[in-house]
Scaffold this motif. Structure first.
Motif, PDB file in Angstrom:
ATOM      1  N   LEU A   1     -16.897   1.231  -9.204  1.00 15.00           N
ATOM      2  CA  LEU A   1     -16.995   2.828  -8.439  1.00 15.00           C
ATOM      3  C   LEU A   1     -15.323   2.643  -7.748  1.00 15.00           C
ATOM      4  N   PRO A   2     -14.589   3.684  -7.605  1.00 15.14           N
ATOM      5  CA  PRO A   2     -13.545   4.090  -7.238  1.00 15.14           C
ATOM      6  C   PRO A   2     -13.485   4.086  -5.844  1.00 15.14           C
ATOM      7  N   ASP A   3     -12.379   3.903  -4.809  1.00 22.27           N
ATOM      8  CA  ASP A   3     -12.472   4.181  -3.311  1.00 22.27           C
ATOM      9  C   ASP A   3     -12.204   5.382  -3.420  1.00 22.27           C
ATOM     10  N   VAL A   4     -12.948   6.658  -3.191  1.00 24.54           N
ATOM     11  CA  VAL A   4     -13.253   8.084  -2.768  1.00 24.54           C
ATOM     12  C   VAL A   4     -11.988   8.269  -1.350  1.00 24.54           C
ATOM     13  N   SER A   5     -11.974   7.427  -0.271  1.00 23.04           N
ATOM     14  CA  SER A   5     -11.456   7.336   1.109  1.00 23.04           C
ATOM     15  C   SER A   5     -10.049   7.238   0.408  1.00 23.04           C
ATOM     16  N   ALA A   6      -9.125   6.140  -0.561  1.00 22.66           N
ATOM     17  CA  ALA A   6      -8.132   6.149  -0.330  1.00 22.66           C
ATOM     18  C   ALA A   6      -7.457   6.762  -2.104  1.00 22.66           C
ATOM     19  N   LEU A   7      -8.081   7.600  -2.483  1.00 23.73           N
ATOM     20  CA  LEU A   7      -8.182   8.161  -3.481  1.00 23.73           C
ATOM     21  C   LEU A   7      -8.200   9.402  -2.631  1.00 23.73           C
ATOM     22  N   ALA A   8      -8.703  10.333  -1.657  1.00 29.90           N
ATOM     23  CA  ALA A   8      -8.384  11.567  -1.259  1.00 29.90           C
ATOM     24  C   ALA A   8      -7.509  11.665  -0.410  1.00 29.90           C
ATOM     25  N   ILE A   9      -7.009  10.162   0.097  1.00 26.95           N
ATOM     26  CA  ILE A   9      -5.868  10.006   1.000  1.00 26.95           C
ATOM     27  C   ILE A   9      -4.849  10.458   0.220  1.00 26.95           C
ATOM     28  N   TYR A  10      -4.228   9.867  -0.840  1.00 27.57           N
ATOM     29  CA  TYR A  10      -3.706   9.643  -1.716  1.00 27.57           C
ATOM     30  C   TYR A  10      -3.378  11.197  -2.802  1.00 27.57           C
ATOM     31  N   SER A  11      -4.613  11.949  -2.725  1.00 31.60           N
ATOM     32  CA  SER A  11      -4.174  12.966  -3.297  1.00 31.60           C
ATOM     33  C   SER A  11      -3.762  14.441  -2.575  1.00 31.60           C
TER      34      SER A  11
ATOM     35  N   ALA B   1       0.971  -0.892   0.459  1.00 31.21           N
ATOM     36  CA  ALA B   1       0.239   0.697   0.055  1.00 31.21           C
ATOM     37  C   ALA B   1       0.757   1.617   0.111  1.00 31.21           C
ATOM     38  N   LEU B   2       1.508   1.276   0.496  1.00 27.64           N
ATOM     39  CA  LEU B   2       3.063   2.624   0.463  1.00 27.64           C
ATOM     40  C   LEU B   2       3.664   2.497  -1.014  1.00 27.64           C
ATOM     41  N   ASN B   3       3.660   1.183  -1.839  1.00 22.45           N
ATOM     42  CA  ASN B   3       4.539   1.710  -3.138  1.00 22.45           C
ATOM     43  C   ASN B   3       2.961   3.130  -3.842  1.00 22.45           C
ATOM     44  N   PRO B   4       3.584   4.255  -4.174  1.00 18.30           N
ATOM     45  CA  PRO B   4       2.866   5.039  -4.280  1.00 18.30           C
ATOM     46  C   PRO B   4       2.383   4.507  -6.009  1.00 18.30           C
ATOM     47  N   LEU B   5       2.332   3.433  -6.934  1.00 13.90           N
ATOM     48  CA  LEU B   5       1.416   2.913  -7.642  1.00 13.90           C
ATOM     49  C   LEU B   5       0.469   2.201  -7.550  1.00 13.90           C
ATOM     50  N   THR B   6       0.344   1.136  -6.621  1.00 15.95           N
ATOM     51  CA  THR B   6      -0.689   0.820  -6.288  1.00 15.95           C
ATOM     52  C   THR B   6      -2.222   0.831  -5.782  1.00 15.95           C
ATOM     53  N   VAL B   7      -2.259   1.561  -5.569  1.00 14.85           N
ATOM     54  CA  VAL B   7      -3.662   2.460  -5.524  1.00 14.85           C
ATOM     55  C   VAL B   7      -4.043   3.018  -6.579  1.00 14.85           C
ATOM     56  N   ILE B   8      -3.100   3.271  -7.269  1.00 16.55           N
ATOM     57  CA  ILE B   8      -3.524   4.137  -8.724  1.00 16.55           C
ATOM     58  C   ILE B   8      -3.949   2.612 -10.111  1.00 16.55           C
ATOM     59  N   ILE B   9      -3.241   1.575  -9.918  1.00 18.98           N
ATOM     60  CA  ILE B   9      -3.734   0.638 -10.876  1.00 18.98           C
ATOM     61  C   ILE B   9      -4.690   0.075  -9.721  1.00 18.98           C
ATOM     62  N   GLU B  10      -4.828  -0.659  -9.426  1.00 15.71           N
ATOM     63  CA  GLU B  10      -6.041  -0.804  -8.376  1.00 15.71           C
ATOM     64  C   GLU B  10      -6.950   0.025  -8.828  1.00 15.71           C
ATOM     65  N   GLN B  11      -7.151   1.089  -8.561  1.00 11.86           N
ATOM     66  CA  GLN B  11      -8.183   2.011  -8.395  1.00 11.86           C
ATOM     67  C   GLN B  11      -8.917   2.210 -10.283  1.00 11.86           C
ATOM     68  N   SER B  12      -7.911   1.942 -11.374  1.00 10.36           N
ATOM     69  CA  SER B  12      -8.244   2.083 -12.964  1.00 10.36           C
ATOM     70  C   SER B  12      -8.538   1.055 -12.853  1.00 10.36           C
ATOM     71  N   ARG B  13      -8.219  -0.348 -12.328  1.00  7.37           N
ATOM     72  CA  ARG B  13      -8.841  -2.113 -12.820  1.00  7.37           C
ATOM     73  C   ARG B  13     -10.215  -1.577 -12.558  1.00  7.37           C
ATOM     74  N   GLU B  14     -10.243  -0.621 -10.849  1.00 12.98           N
ATOM     75  CA  GLU B  14     -11.948  -1.360 -10.795  1.00 12.98           C
ATOM     76  C   GLU B  14     -12.445  -0.369 -11.955  1.00 12.98           C
ATOM     77  N   VAL B  15     -12.813   0.597 -12.571  1.00 13.63           N
ATOM     78  CA  VAL B  15     -13.292   1.530 -13.336  1.00 13.63           C
ATOM     79  C   VAL B  15     -13.054   1.099 -14.537  1.00 13.63           C
ATOM     80  N   VAL B  16     -11.881   0.701 -15.451  1.00 10.69           N
ATOM     81  CA  VAL B  16     -12.121   0.135 -16.423  1.00 10.69           C
ATOM     82  C   VAL B  16     -12.413  -1.156 -16.471  1.00 10.69           C
TER      83      VAL B  16
END
Length: 278
Positions: free
Chosen positions: A243-253, A223-238
Motif C-alpha cells: 500500500l502507498p504511504d498515505v501521509s506522504a501523498l497527503a503532504i504532496y497533494s 525528498a524535495l525532488n517533485p518526482l521522488t514521492v510519486i515514483i517511489e509510491q508507484s513502485r510500491e503499488v505496481v
C-alpha cells in the motif's frame, strides 16, 4: 488584467465552470494534438510504443552492464528483467512531467491563432497538453503491464491503486503547464531552461538508482525532488504489492494543489498581454 481580476479567474470553481462549458472542445483539441504529432510519419502512432521500449532497452543495458547499478533484486537474467521493470516505472513518470515541461513554454506561441481570438478559452490550451501527455503515459503503462506479464513478474491487486497514487501529481503538472505557458510568451529563453530541468530531473530522480543507495543527507534532498514521492509510491503499488504511504501523498497533494493554483494565477495574470506580445 488587474490583480483582483486575475485572482477571480484563478478561482478553481471558475475553472471548473469553463471546463464544463468547453469540455467537447478540450477533448477534440487534445486528440488532434495526439494525432498531429505523428502526421506524415510512416509508422504513425506505433512510435508511441516503440520509443519507450527502445529507451528501456538502452537504459537497462547501460545501467546493468556498463555502470552495474545495484538494486535490491536477485542477480542473473531474472534480476535484469526486474530491473528493467523498476526502471520503466520511473521512466514513464518522468516522461509525463518532461513532456509538459518542455512543451508548455511554446504552447501559446504555437497557437497564436487561438490567442488572438477574443472569446477563445485560453485556459484550456495547457489542459490539452496535459491530456495529450497523459494519453502517451497511459499507453506506456499498458506497455509496462504487458512487460510484467511477459517477464513473469506478478501482477498485484495493489496495481489498481496506481491512479490514486498518481492523482496528487496532477495539480502540479497543470500548474507547470499554465505557468510556463504564460512565462514562455514573455521570456522565450524559458524553453531552453525547461529542457535542462527535464534532463536534470532524469538523473537526479530515483529512476536509475534506489533512494536507499544515497547517504542520509542526500536522501533528505532527494525528498524535495517533485518526482521522488510519486515514483517511489508507484513502485510500491505496481511492483511490490504494498500500500502507498498515505501521509506522504497527503503532504504532496497539499503542495501540488498550491503549485497548481499558483500556475493558474500566473497564467490568468499574464493572458491579457499574450496577443500584444505574440
Amino acid at each position: 488584467m488587474t490583480q483582483s481580476s486575475a485572482m477571480r479567474d484563478a478561482n478553481p470553481l471558475q475553472l471548473l465552470r469553463s471546463l464544463r462549458k468547453h469540455w467537447h472542445l478540450l477533448l477534440i483539441m487534445s486528440w488532434r494534438d495526439v494525432v498531429g504529432r505523428y502526421r506524415g510519419s510512416l509508422m504513425g502512432m506505433v512510435w508511441t510504443f516503440v520509443t519507450p521500449l527502445l529507451l528501456l532497452l538502452i537504459y537497462t543495458f547501460v545501467f546493468t552492464v556498463v555502470f552495474k547499478t545495484k538494486w535490491n533484486v536477485e542477480t542473473g537474467e531474472q534480476g535484469k528483467a526486474t530491473f528493467a521493470i523498476v526502471l520503466f516505472v520511473g521512466m514513464i513518470i518522468h516522461g509525463l512531467m518532461a513532456e509538459i515541461l518542455t512543451r508548455s513554454p511554446g504552447l501559446m506561441l504555437g497557437n497564436a491563432n487561438y490567442v488572438k481570438k477574443v472569446v477563445f478559452p485560453l485556459e484550456i490550451l495547457p489542459l490539452t497538453l496535459f491530456l495529450s501527455a497523459f494519453f502517451h503515459f497511459a499507453v506506456s503503462v499498458g506497455v509496462l503491464l504487458l512487460a510484467m506479464i511477459v517477464l513473469g513478474h506478478p501482477l498485484h491487486l495493489t496495481i489498481l491503486l496506481l491512479p490514486l497514487t498518481l492523482l496528487p501529481m496532477v495539480p502540479m503538472l497543470l500548474g507547470i503547464a499554465w505557468g510556463f505557458a504564460s512565462i514562455g510568451v514573455y521570456l522565450r529563453d524559458i524553453g531552453h531552461l525547461t529542457g535542462l530541468i527535464s534532463t536534470v530531473l532524469l538523473f537526479l530522480s530515483p529512476i536509475f538508482f534506489p533512494v536507499e543507495a544515497l547517504g542520509e543527507p542526500y536522501q533528505q534532498l532527494m525528498a524535495l525532488n517533485p518526482l521522488t514521492v510519486i515514483i517511489e509510491q508507484s513502485r510500491e503499488v505496481v511492483l511490490w504489492g504494498r500500500l502507498p504511504d498515505v501521509s506522504a501523498l497527503a503532504i504532496y497533494s497539499v503542495v501540488s494543489c498550491l503549485l497548481g493554483w499558483f500556475g493558474l494565477l500566473l497564467f490568468q495574470k499574464g493572458r491579457k498581454g499574450f496577443a500584444d506580445v505574440i
